[in-house]
Structures are given as structure tokens and as C-alpha cells.
Scaffold this motif. Structure first.
Motif, PDB file in Angstrom:
ATOM      1  N   PRO A   1       0.816  -1.227   0.000  1.00  0.00           N
ATOM      2  CA  PRO A   1       0.000   0.000   0.000  1.00  0.00           C
ATOM      3  C   PRO A   1       0.847   1.274   0.000  1.00  0.00           C
ATOM      4  O   PRO A   1       0.444   2.287  -0.581  1.00  0.00           O
ATOM      5  CB  PRO A   1      -0.812  -0.113   1.291  1.00  0.00           C
ATOM      6  CG  PRO A   1      -0.899  -1.578   1.557  1.00  0.00           C
ATOM      7  CD  PRO A   1       0.392  -2.179   1.060  1.00  0.00           C
ATOM      8  N   ALA A   2       2.014   1.213   0.617  1.00  0.00           N
ATOM      9  CA  ALA A   2       2.849   2.412   0.686  1.00  0.00           C
ATOM     10  C   ALA A   2       3.364   2.837  -0.685  1.00  0.00           C
ATOM     11  O   ALA A   2       3.782   3.980  -0.877  1.00  0.00           O
ATOM     12  CB  ALA A   2       4.023   2.172   1.634  1.00  0.00           C
ATOM     13  N   GLU A   3       3.325   1.900  -1.643  1.00  0.00           N
ATOM     14  CA  GLU A   3       3.788   2.248  -2.991  1.00  0.00           C
ATOM     15  C   GLU A   3       2.713   2.954  -3.812  1.00  0.00           C
ATOM     16  O   GLU A   3       2.982   3.444  -4.905  1.00  0.00           O
ATOM     17  CB  GLU A   3       4.211   0.973  -3.750  1.00  0.00           C
ATOM     18  CG  GLU A   3       5.401   0.252  -3.153  1.00  0.00           C
ATOM     19  CD  GLU A   3       5.591  -1.107  -3.804  1.00  0.00           C
ATOM     20  OE1 GLU A   3       5.384  -1.205  -5.038  1.00  0.00           O
ATOM     21  OE2 GLU A   3       5.909  -2.068  -3.083  1.00  0.00           O
ATOM     22  N   VAL A   4       1.472   2.965  -3.307  1.00  0.00           N
ATOM     23  CA  VAL A   4       0.354   3.492  -4.109  1.00  0.00           C
ATOM     24  C   VAL A   4       0.190   4.989  -3.863  1.00  0.00           C
ATOM     25  O   VAL A   4       0.160   5.440  -2.716  1.00  0.00           O
ATOM     26  CB  VAL A   4      -0.965   2.772  -3.755  1.00  0.00           C
ATOM     27  CG1 VAL A   4      -2.114   3.330  -4.583  1.00  0.00           C
ATOM     28  CG2 VAL A   4      -0.830   1.268  -3.983  1.00  0.00           C
ATOM     29  N   THR A   5       0.120   5.739  -4.934  1.00  0.00           N
ATOM     30  CA  THR A   5      -0.271   7.142  -4.804  1.00  0.00           C
ATOM     31  C   THR A   5      -1.556   7.348  -5.594  1.00  0.00           C
ATOM     32  O   THR A   5      -1.815   6.669  -6.590  1.00  0.00           O
ATOM     33  CB  THR A   5       0.803   8.104  -5.342  1.00  0.00           C
ATOM     34  OG1 THR A   5       1.071   7.762  -6.699  1.00  0.00           O
ATOM     35  CG2 THR A   5       2.083   8.023  -4.536  1.00  0.00           C
ATOM     36  N   LEU A   6      -2.348   8.325  -5.093  1.00  0.00           N
ATOM     37  CA  LEU A   6      -3.627   8.639  -5.733  1.00  0.00           C
ATOM     38  C   LEU A   6      -3.491   9.984  -6.409  1.00  0.00           C
ATOM     39  O   LEU A   6      -3.227  10.986  -5.751  1.00  0.00           O
ATOM     40  CB  LEU A   6      -4.736   8.682  -4.675  1.00  0.00           C
ATOM     41  CG  LEU A   6      -4.875   7.436  -3.780  1.00  0.00           C
ATOM     42  CD1 LEU A   6      -5.861   7.696  -2.655  1.00  0.00           C
ATOM     43  CD2 LEU A   6      -5.313   6.223  -4.607  1.00  0.00           C
ATOM     44  N   ARG A   7      -3.633   9.999  -7.742  1.00  0.00           N
ATOM     45  CA  ARG A   7      -3.570  11.292  -8.422  1.00  0.00           C
ATOM     46  C   ARG A   7      -4.263  11.190  -9.765  1.00  0.00           C
ATOM     47  O   ARG A   7      -4.258  10.148 -10.419  1.00  0.00           O
ATOM     48  CB  ARG A   7      -2.125  11.758  -8.575  1.00  0.00           C
ATOM     49  CG  ARG A   7      -1.222  10.827  -9.381  1.00  0.00           C
ATOM     50  CD  ARG A   7       0.111  11.532  -9.706  1.00  0.00           C
ATOM     51  NE  ARG A   7       0.813  10.802 -10.754  1.00  0.00           N
ATOM     52  CZ  ARG A   7       1.782   9.926 -10.505  1.00  0.00           C
ATOM     53  NH1 ARG A   7       2.164   9.665  -9.278  1.00  0.00           N
ATOM     54  NH2 ARG A   7       2.364   9.302 -11.514  1.00  0.00           N
ATOM     55  N   ASP A   8      -4.863  12.287 -10.150  1.00  0.00           N
ATOM     56  CA  ASP A   8      -5.551  12.372 -11.454  1.00  0.00           C
ATOM     57  C   ASP A   8      -6.488  11.182 -11.693  1.00  0.00           C
ATOM     58  O   ASP A   8      -6.517  10.600 -12.775  1.00  0.00           O
ATOM     59  CB  ASP A   8      -4.529  12.464 -12.593  1.00  0.00           C
ATOM     60  CG  ASP A   8      -3.645  13.692 -12.461  1.00  0.00           C
ATOM     61  OD1 ASP A   8      -4.125  14.694 -11.878  1.00  0.00           O
ATOM     62  OD2 ASP A   8      -2.483  13.646 -12.907  1.00  0.00           O
ATOM     63  N   TRP A   9      -7.239  10.831 -10.707  1.00  0.00           N
ATOM     64  CA  TRP A   9      -8.245   9.761 -10.806  1.00  0.00           C
ATOM     65  C   TRP A   9      -7.614   8.377 -10.967  1.00  0.00           C
ATOM     66  O   TRP A   9      -8.295   7.415 -11.330  1.00  0.00           O
ATOM     67  CB  TRP A   9      -9.216  10.004 -11.966  1.00  0.00           C
ATOM     68  CG  TRP A   9     -10.247  11.048 -11.684  1.00  0.00           C
ATOM     69  CD1 TRP A   9     -10.133  12.391 -11.856  1.00  0.00           C
ATOM     70  CD2 TRP A   9     -11.561  10.832 -11.156  1.00  0.00           C
ATOM     71  NE1 TRP A   9     -11.282  13.037 -11.472  1.00  0.00           N
ATOM     72  CE2 TRP A   9     -12.184  12.087 -11.047  1.00  0.00           C
ATOM     73  CE3 TRP A   9     -12.282   9.696 -10.771  1.00  0.00           C
ATOM     74  CZ2 TRP A   9     -13.487  12.250 -10.568  1.00  0.00           C
ATOM     75  CZ3 TRP A   9     -13.587   9.850 -10.312  1.00  0.00           C
ATOM     76  CH2 TRP A   9     -14.174  11.124 -10.203  1.00  0.00           C
ATOM     77  N   GLN A  10      -6.310   8.251 -10.725  1.00  0.00           N
ATOM     78  CA  GLN A  10      -5.639   6.961 -10.867  1.00  0.00           C
ATOM     79  C   GLN A  10      -4.986   6.578  -9.547  1.00  0.00           C
ATOM     80  O   GLN A  10      -4.466   7.437  -8.823  1.00  0.00           O
ATOM     81  CB  GLN A  10      -4.528   7.041 -11.939  1.00  0.00           C
ATOM     82  CG  GLN A  10      -5.000   7.403 -13.338  1.00  0.00           C
ATOM     83  CD  GLN A  10      -5.738   6.259 -14.023  1.00  0.00           C
ATOM     84  OE1 GLN A  10      -5.324   5.107 -13.935  1.00  0.00           O
ATOM     85  NE2 GLN A  10      -6.837   6.582 -14.688  1.00  0.00           N
ATOM     86  N   ALA A  11      -5.016   5.265  -9.256  1.00  0.00           N
ATOM     87  CA  ALA A  11      -4.175   4.718  -8.188  1.00  0.00           C
ATOM     88  C   ALA A  11      -2.938   4.163  -8.875  1.00  0.00           C
ATOM     89  O   ALA A  11      -3.031   3.256  -9.704  1.00  0.00           O
ATOM     90  CB  ALA A  11      -4.916   3.625  -7.428  1.00  0.00           C
ATOM     91  N   VAL A  12      -1.793   4.743  -8.543  1.00  0.00           N
ATOM     92  CA  VAL A  12      -0.569   4.463  -9.289  1.00  0.00           C
ATOM     93  C   VAL A  12       0.444   3.796  -8.370  1.00  0.00           C
ATOM     94  O   VAL A  12       0.679   4.259  -7.250  1.00  0.00           O
ATOM     95  CB  VAL A  12       0.042   5.776  -9.850  1.00  0.00           C
ATOM     96  CG1 VAL A  12       1.304   5.489 -10.654  1.00  0.00           C
ATOM     97  CG2 VAL A  12      -0.990   6.512 -10.701  1.00  0.00           C
TER      98      VAL A  12
END
Lengths: 772, 160
Positions: A567-578
Motif C-alpha cells: 500500500p505504501a507504494e500506491v499514490t492517488l492522483r488524477d483519478w488513478q491509483a498508481v
């Protein structure tokens, strides 16, 4: 891309611009009309009260006798020197101010209800009223309420040992006695409510033009002895409040009582006269200050004697202590005051009750200490900015004279920036040249701090029975990826939906258009405290941030499960989970979380809902205001030529909305400084019951407001924002009146009262010739 | 009751009202056009401003029966049928010319009239006309800015 910090246009605006807003008077259409019979005298005993001789079908007459079993409004304060004056919803024995509601008429139309009002029989045995401080405090004065000896409703005092010696030992003692006029917040939409009985559920829905819908529900349910869950309170679009719509006014329980008893839909829409005479007033204070300075102009001791005319009753939930005790606690403002002695009294009179109004006491205390600084500067031969600079707190955190922690701020920087922008030497040159032509220009400064965003501990310290402060936000992501946030705050025109959506959008990687802020409905929102005290963005916004962060954690856990990463690798931006090279749309994640829960439930449970709570200890915004005015000596007319605000409210969420709050606040402050005053005749009759008498300024009187922001990020709040709703109105009376006094200095007078109306200015300088 | 025939925003209306009913109440209660707001009901605040036969009037100071045969325009007539804001409305949003929105319909109608004048608008005229109405939230400057910007976009702004 961050949404916080952007000048995002308000999502509130399009319906309001199309005439599609829903205010209480719009909801009232078709309801049975309620009008109130109001007292024509300030004090007296009700001898006879009878309905019109002939009541047409569908009409009702309701008096206090009908409301037997309904409690009195009793705002509580756990202080030994507070006298809890009860306010009956409708009085049966005595009236206490002109405009007090005595009875209600219900008719199919407002016009018919008003006709019937004129036919009601009302006989009052009139007593001499107590009007004004002098009458109320005179030895042997009649008592407004028998439980309040000396007509003092609340009193507080701080007097450290050795204070008198400290003050008398000072090299210079400067005194200033002044008075602030009684004023009205005067929202353009008055008060009003529509109460409706729902036959299917037995519940009542009250739509009210209110700032604190949850408090209104609790207060009414307690008064009527009804299950609180049977009452839904809605604050729809609210046409301004400025503090006036915080209180539980007697008219609202009457509406709910009618709806319950008569199982119908009842509406009261206040008219402007009612608003001006019977809603709530503010500001009316008289202070005597004595300040001791050392030879270098440093404050050694400050003594304040504060009187606030609180009118005839204490208001729920804030109580009548709000003005005098805030003055007591916060007088020294941004200044270092080694020794502080203060006495503050709330004085009862036969006038409309006093309630909070934008700034609450601080426009008055800022006026006091800022006028005092100018007098000290003159006495000490210092420039006005220099005497301030020598006394402002300059290291943080600092502790105020009454023990409040002043967090990191920019008191001196704000002053310096204002002084730099103003180019005071150039102004003095212009002022000299103008005087030679018989024109009187003046420059006034006002430096202040504004306690903002304070939560439960700060209010608990006030010993109120009702302790406001925290905010709770329930946030949920729908299967579409859109977000609903249900907030306890309840805006009345500040653009809170837009600013909160900016905060949430950043935390979730969405755009503000995907966020719906749901507010002002006790059925749909968590218990909360509405909007007042420059708190809703700071505390409500903080709770939004907490809730959104929790939801973001959940989204990251869900995305990590699907993308097979940490989970720590996931960022939320521009409507995407990256996560690195992998990504998925947040909307798809939301759909799967709801509709394919077998994929995600062991990671995130069954919904995408979270709660955020926030209860900060509080922070302080600060500002320096400066005004340049021209006073016409022949007429006393004041023209505001220039108005400058250097404002530090921490992180600015939406600069456009922040500037709008400052501009609007300054305009109200200028109105307070120059134009607006509620005036009573000696017999307690209000003389300012229309907008032709109580004269708010138009665009012809309000200048451009130049605004410069400093951004000392608050460490006391999680968004870094400090709140600024009231600051404009706090700084303006002092800046304007200091400028007027500077302009009139050739006449050897200075102004010790606001509003500084033309007659007051003329009275000061009449018969005096200007010195060269 | 008196029958009154008039048009509102281009639509013919026929309502029966008491002679004492104001135009504002008639529009709100009989025509369902609640965008026209009442802030003082004695002609000072201007929140109820509508256009009557091309002129701005305080709808609280005009009786409904006086609208017989008149052409009335209200705030509901400004946006396109699909809700798209017109130039003036858009300028109010872009310039932050409203906060609580209660005075806004009156300002919009007053400004609509001003922008339709053949002689155009300059700064002095702008301030003179908009000083007719009261706003309690914005401090006025953004309202002035909104009308100024709309006038520029509509090509009717005159440098004073």
C-alpha cells in the motif's frame, strides 16, 4: 496538481445566479403564515391579551398561556457570577423590550395575518424602562430581572497583586475612555423558518435560516419536551448570518409547536423591521483603559474596565457573556502586556438581546488598544508604527497576558509590510499640502490578532453549558468514484462547499467536481457546530482532511491488493491509483469495492466510508489594516480614500474566497466605523427600524480593498490554515477612526466613539479652529 | 381579486390577485419565480429589482396589478434554457461577485438594464447605478468588477 491554493470558482454559484437558490422564504410559499404580535413598549406587565374579535376560518391565535409545558430559553454558564436569566418563548407576565414576541397569529396568508395583528387586543401596564449603561448601573436602578442585582448579568475580573503599583510607577500613563455603538449584523435575508408535520412519520421538519442547525434542533427539542429524533432541522441556502443566526430565537419553537399541535405546515418570514428591532444586536460597549509605558514606549501595565450592554436576555447557546468575557480574555491582542488587570460586566437593559456579530468583541477591543497606541505615540513623541513595533510579540510561541498560547505569527512583518506599502513619509507630505488647502487627510493603523479555529477545550474553559468546538465529517466514495462528504459545519455564503472539496480532492487524487459536500441537514449530517468564529474551514476542513486521509488509506490498501504491491507504494492522483508502472482508475477501484467485494473485502471491508474528527486547540490569524481618509471639516463627512490589509491566515485554500472574506469583512467594519447604529429613544423605542434609518453603506462608500497575504503556516492546525472570516471587521473600526483622528489632529480632538458619524465629528470640532 | 395579464421572461401569464399584493409577491407566489428576493420590503435594498417594460423597478414597491400589460424580466430569464450562464452571470462567478447570493438577483437585473443602455457604461455610471442596491457579504468591489468585465466582454465599456 494541487487544488488547495487555487482560485477555483465556486460550485455554489450557478444555481444562485439563475435564481434557483432555495432560501427559507422560497420554502415558505404555500404554508400557513405566522406573524408575531410584538411588544410596543420596553418594559411592562401584560394586563390583557386577547385575539381579534372575529377570527376568520383557518386562523389561530397563540399566546404564552397556550404554550404551557414549553420550557424557557435558559442559556447556561457555570460561573458563580452569572445570573441565568430565563427567556420565556412567549411571555405571559412581563415584556422586556420593544419587539419582543408576545403572541402569534396564524392565517392562510401573511397579509391576513398582518391584518389580524392590528386587531389583537394588548394592554400593558407600562413601567419606566432601563435603557443604557448609566440607567442600568445607577444606584437604586429598577431591576430588569429580579435575579440579577445591580442589573449585572455576568461579571469577570482579573487583578494581579501589585498591579496598581506597577501602573502608577510607569513613566507615562495613557488613558482612553470610549464607547462603541449598538449595531446589527443585518444579513440581507432576515430570519425565518418553515415547520412541517410529516403525517407518515410523525416527525417535524424545520427549515430555518440558521447557522447552527444541530444546536437549533437540540434546543427546540428540549424546550418542547419532544424526542430530538422527531425533529429534522434544515438550513437551506442561508442569505448571510454573520453571527446573528446562531441563536435559538423564540420564534422557532413556536413554529415547531404549531406544526406538532396542528399537524400542518407553518412559516414565519421575518421582515426588515423585525430584524432590526427584535433579532439580535451587538457591539454596544463602553471601556475605560489605563496603560502604563516606560520611557521607551514599552507597555508595562494595562487596565481595562469593560461594560457591555447585553440587552434584556441571554441568548442560547452562546450566552450574554460572549462579548464581555471575550473582551476580558483577549484585550491585549498581539501586544506584550506584562501586567494586566481587567473587570468586565454584562449589563442588562430593556433592549433587544445581544448576540455574536462577526468579530465578537474584538472590533471593540482592537479599537480600544489601537486608539490607545496612537494616544501613547502622541504622548511619547513616537511614530504610531514605532510604538506598536516596540510592543508586539516577536517570538513564538508566546503566551498572552491571560494565558493563551499565541502560535507562530507575523505581527511585526505585517506591520512593516503595511508601512512599506503605504510610504508614510510621502503621505505626510501630501497631508501637509492638503491641510494648507483646508483639506484634512489622515492615516490610521490597526494591528490585531484573531483567535480562530478553536475547538472544545477553548470553549470548555468558558464554562458554557453548551460547549461547541469539534467537527465530525462522514465521507464515502460511491461506486462511480464520486465522493460524498457530510459535514457538521453549515455555511451561510462563505463558499465552504468549494474550499472543502479542494481539500478532499487533493487527498484522494480526484478533482473538486467529484466531491459533493452535504451540509445543513440534521438528518443527513453528523452532529456539529455550524459556522461561526472563523472556524468552519479550519475545523470542518481539518475533519475533511482526516476523513479523506483515512479513505485514501483504504483506497491504497484496495489498490495494493489488486495491483499486487505494498500500500505504501500506491499514490492517488488524477483519478488513478498508481504504483510504479502499474495503475488503475480510482473509479474502477470504487466499483470493485462495492460490486465485487469478494475481491477486496478482506483488505478493506464492505464500503468506502470513513469518519474524520477534528478538535484543534486553536490558532491566531493576524493582520495589519491601514486606512487613509479625508474628513470634510464643514460637514463631518468621511471619505475612505485607501484601505490596505496585510493579512496572515496561514495556508490559503482558495485565494479568491479568502480575499472575498476579507473584502466583505472590511466593508462591514467600515460600516461599523462610520455608518451603522441602532438607536433607542429614552423610553426604549427603537428609532432605527428601517434601512432608511439604519444605514448600511452602498458601493459608493466602500473603496477598493488592497489585500496582501503573508502565509505563516499554522502548526496548530493540520491544514495549516488559520481562518479569516471575521478579521476584516475586526481591524476596520480602529484603522478608520485612527485615520479620522489623525486627520483632525489640527483641531486638537480625537474620536472616542464609533460609528464616527458626521454629527459626532461635527460636535467634536465645532467652534474649534485648526492649528496651522 | 383582480385579474392581471402580463408577460414574464417572454411567457404570457394571467393571475388573479388582491390589489394590495406586490409585484414581488405576485412573481414569487403566483408565478413560482422565487429568484426575486425580498430583503427589506421598503425599497432600500434593491434585492427585488426586476425589469418592467425595460426599466428596473423595486418589485416590493410596485403592486402586481400595475403589471397589467407589462413585460417583466426576472433573474430566471437570464440563463439559456439549458442553464448555461450568460456573460453577466458568468462574470459574477468568475469575479466572485456573490457570497450568500441573496442580493444577487437584484444586482443582476440592475446590471442587465445598465448593460443594455445605448450610451454604454463607464466607471462613474457603473458606481452610480450599482449604488442603488445593498449587498452585505462581498464588500461590493467584486460586484463592480463583474459588471465591468461583462461590459468589456459585451463591448459596451467606455473608458471614463
Amino acid at each position: 496538481m494541487n487544488w488547495v491554493g487555487r482560485r477555483l470558482p465556486r460550485s455554489e454559484d450557478p444555481p444562485l445566479l439563475r435564481g434557483e437558490g432555495r432560501y427559507v422564504p422560497d420554502i415558505a410559499i404555500g404554508a400557513r403564515a405566522v406573524r408575531f404580535l410584538r411588544s410596543p413598549v420596553a418594559s411592562g406587565r401584560i394586563v390583557a391579551l386577547r385575539p381579534p374579535p372575529a377570527m376568520p376560518p383557518g386562523c389561530l391565535f397563540v399566546t404564552g398561556a397556550d404554550l404551557a409545558g414549553v420550557g424557557a430559553i435558559k442559556p447556561g454558564l457555570r460561573r458563580f457570577n452569572y445570573r441565568a436569566v430565563e427567556q420565556p418563548v412567549l411571555p405571559v407576565e412581563r415584556v422586556h423590550f420593544v419587539g419582543q414576541a408576545i403572541a402569534a397569529i396564524v392565517a392562510p396568508s401573511a397579509a391576513l395575518a398582518e391584518d389580524l395583528l392590528e386587531e389583537c387586543e394588548l394592554d400593558i401596564a407600562v413601567d419606566d424602562p432601563v435603557i443604557g449603561f448609566e440607567a442600568a448601573l445607577a444606584p437604586g436602578a429598577a431591576l430588569v430581572h429580579p435575579i440579577a442585582p445591580g442589573n449585572v448579568a455576568v461579571e469577570g475580573e482579573i487583578r494581579p497583586e501589585g498591579f496598581a503599583e506597577t501602573l502608577s510607577a510607569a513613566a507615562h500613563v495613557v488613558e482612553f475612555a470610549f464607547r462603541s455603538g449598538r449595531q446589527s449584523a443585518m444579513p440581507l435575508e432576515g430570519r425565518g423558518g418553515v415547520a412541517e408535520y410529516d403525517r407518515a412519520t410523525g416527525r417535524i421538519r424545520l427549515s430555518a435560516s440558521a447557522q447552527m442547525p444541530h444546536q437549533l434542533r437540540t434546543g427546540i427539542a428540549q424546550l418542547l419536551g419532544m424526542p430530538e429524533a422527531d425533529l429534522q432541522v434544515i438550513a437551506p441556502d442561508v442569505g448571510g448570518g454573520f453571527g446573528q443566526k446562531m441563536a435559538l430565537f423564540p420564534e422557532y419553537p413556536v413554529l415547531v409547536w404549531l406544526a406538532r399541535k396542528h399537524r400542518g405546515r407553518f412559516a414565519w418570514v421575518e421582515d426588515r423591521n423585525e430584524n432590526l428591532i427584535a433579532s439580535a444586536h451587538s457591539r454596544d460597549q463602553r471601556h475605560v483603559l489605563r496603560a502604563g509605558f516606560d520611557p521607551e514606549g514599552r507597555l508595562l501595565a494595562l487596565e481595562a474596565d469593560i461594560l457591555a450592554d447585553v440587552g434584556a436576555f441571554s441568548v442560547f447557546p452562546t450566552t450574554c457573556a460572549v462579548e464581555p468575557l471575550m473582551a476580558l480574555a483577549e484585550y491585549p491582542g498581539p501586544y506584550k502586556v506584562p501586567a494586566y488587570a481587567v473587570r468586565a460586566r454584562g449589563v442588562l437593559t430593556h433592549t433587544c438581546p445581544m448576540a455574536p456579530y462577526r468579530g465578537v468583541s474584538r472590533p471593540v477591543i482592537t479599537f480600544g488598544i489601537e486608539r490607545l497606541m496612537d494616544r501613547a505615540a502622541a504622548a511619547l513623541g513616537l511614530a504610531p508604527d514605532e510604538v506598536r513595533r516596540r510592543n508586539l510579540h516577536d517570538s513564538f510561541p508566546a503566551r498572552s497576558a491571560t494565558g493563551m498560547v499565541l502560535d507562530e505569527a507575523s505581527y511585526i512583518q505585517a506591520l512593516d509590510e503595511a508601512v512599506h506599502i503605504l510610504d508614510i513619509p510621502a503621505f505626510r507630505e501630501r497631508q501637509r499640502a492638503a491641510r494648507a488647502e483646508g483639506r484634512y487627510l489622515g492615516l490610521g493603523l490597526s494591528v490585531f490578532n484573531e483567535r480562530t479555529g478553536y475547538g472544545t477545550p477553548a470553549f470548555a474553559a468558558r464554562s458554557m453549558d453548551v460547549v461547541p468546538g469539534y467537527e465530525v465529517v462522514d465521507i464515502a466514495m460511491l461506486p462511480s468514484g464520486e465522493v460524498e462528504a457530510r459535514i457538521g459545519s453549515s455555511p451561510h455564503g462563505q463558499g465552504l462547499r468549494t474550499t472543502l472539496s479542494q481539500i478532499i480532492a487533493d487527498r484522494l487524487g480526484l478533482d473538486p467536481g467529484a466531491i459533493r459536500i452535504i451540509h445543513g441537514d440534521t438528518d443527513r449530517t453528523p452532529y456539529g457546530w455550524g459556522s461561526f468564529a472563523s472556524r468552519s474551514l479550519v475545523i470542518g476542513g481539518g475533519a475533511c482532511q482526516v476523513a479523506a486521509d483515512r479513505l485514501a488509506d483504504k483506497l491504497r490498501r484496495g489498490a495494493a491488493r489488486l495491483l499486487q504491491c505494498d500500500p505504501a507504494e500506491v499514490t492517488l492522483r488524477d483519478w488513478q491509483a498508481v504504483a510504479g508502472a502499474a495503475s488503475m482508475p480510482i473509479a474502477e477501484l470504487a466499483r470493485l469495492a462495492h460490486q465485487r467485494s469478494e475481491l477486496l473485502s478482506d483488505a478493506i471491508g464492505f464500503n468506502l466510508a470513513e469518519t474524520g474528527q477534528y478538535d484543534p486547540g486553536g490558532t491566531f490569524s493576524n493582520a495589519c489594516h491601514a486606512a487613509i481618509v479625508e474628513v470634510e471639516a464643514e460637514t463631518g463627512h468621511v471619505r475612505v480614500e485607501r484601505y490596505l490589509v496585510v493579512e496572515d491566515a496561514g495556508r490559503i485554500i482558495n485565494p479568491m474566497i479568502a480575499d472575498g472574506q476579507v473584502q466583505g469583512g472590511v466593508a462591514q467594519g467600515i460600516a461599523n466605523a462610520l455608518f451603522e447604529e441602532v438607536i433607542y429613544a429614552p423610553d426604549g423605542t427603537p428609532l432605527t427600524g428601517t434601512l432608511a434609518d439604519y444605514t448600511p453603506p452602498t458601493c459608493a462608500e466602500i473603496p477598493e480593498i488592497e489585500i496582501h497575504h503573508l502565509e505563516t503556516i499554522s502548526e496548530a492546525t493540520i491544514t495549516g490554515a488559520k481562518g479569516l472570516g471575521e478579521g476584516g471587521s475586526i481591524g476596520a473600526p480602529a484603522a478608520i477612526v485612527n485615520a479620522i483622528s489623525d486627520a483632525l489632529s489640527p483641531f486638537g480632538v480625537d474620536v472616542a466613539e464609533f460609528p464616527a458619524t458626521p454629527p459626532r465629528i461635527r460636535a467634536l470640532i465645532r467652534g474649534r479652529a485648526p492649528r496651522a | 381579486m383582480t385579474e392581471v395579464r402580463f408577460t414574464v421572461n417572454g411567457t404570457a401569464q394571467c393571475v388573479a390577485v388582491e390589489p394590495r399584493l406586490t409585484l414581488a409577491d405576485m412573481l414569487r407566489e403566483e408565478c413560482g419565480l422565487t429568484g426575486t428576493h425580498l430583503g427589506c420590503e421598503h425599497g432600500v435594498c434593491g434585492a427585488c429589482t426586476v425589469l418592467m417594460d425595460g426599466l428596473p423597478v423595486r418589485a416590493c414597491l410596485v403592486f402586481g396589478v400595475q403589471a397589467e400589460g407589462a413585460d417583466i424580466r426576472t433573474v430566471e430569464g437570464l440563463a439559456a434554457a439549458d442553464g448555461t450562464l450568460n456573460v453577466l452571470q458568468h462574470a459574477f462567478q468568475a469575479q466572485h461577485g456573490l457570497q450568500c447570493g441573496f442580493c444577487t438577483p437584484g444586482f443582476l437585473m440592475l446590471a442587465t438594464w445598465l448593460l443594455e443602455q445605448k450610451e454604454g457604461v463607464d466607471e462613474a455610471r457603473l458606481r452610480e447605478v450599482l449604488a442603488s442596491n445593498l449587498c452585505r457579504c462581498t464588500g461590493y468591489q467584486n460586484i463592480l468588477a463583474a459588471v465591468r468585465v461583462a461590459a468589456q466582454e459585451m463591448g459596451v465599456w467606455r473608458e471614463g
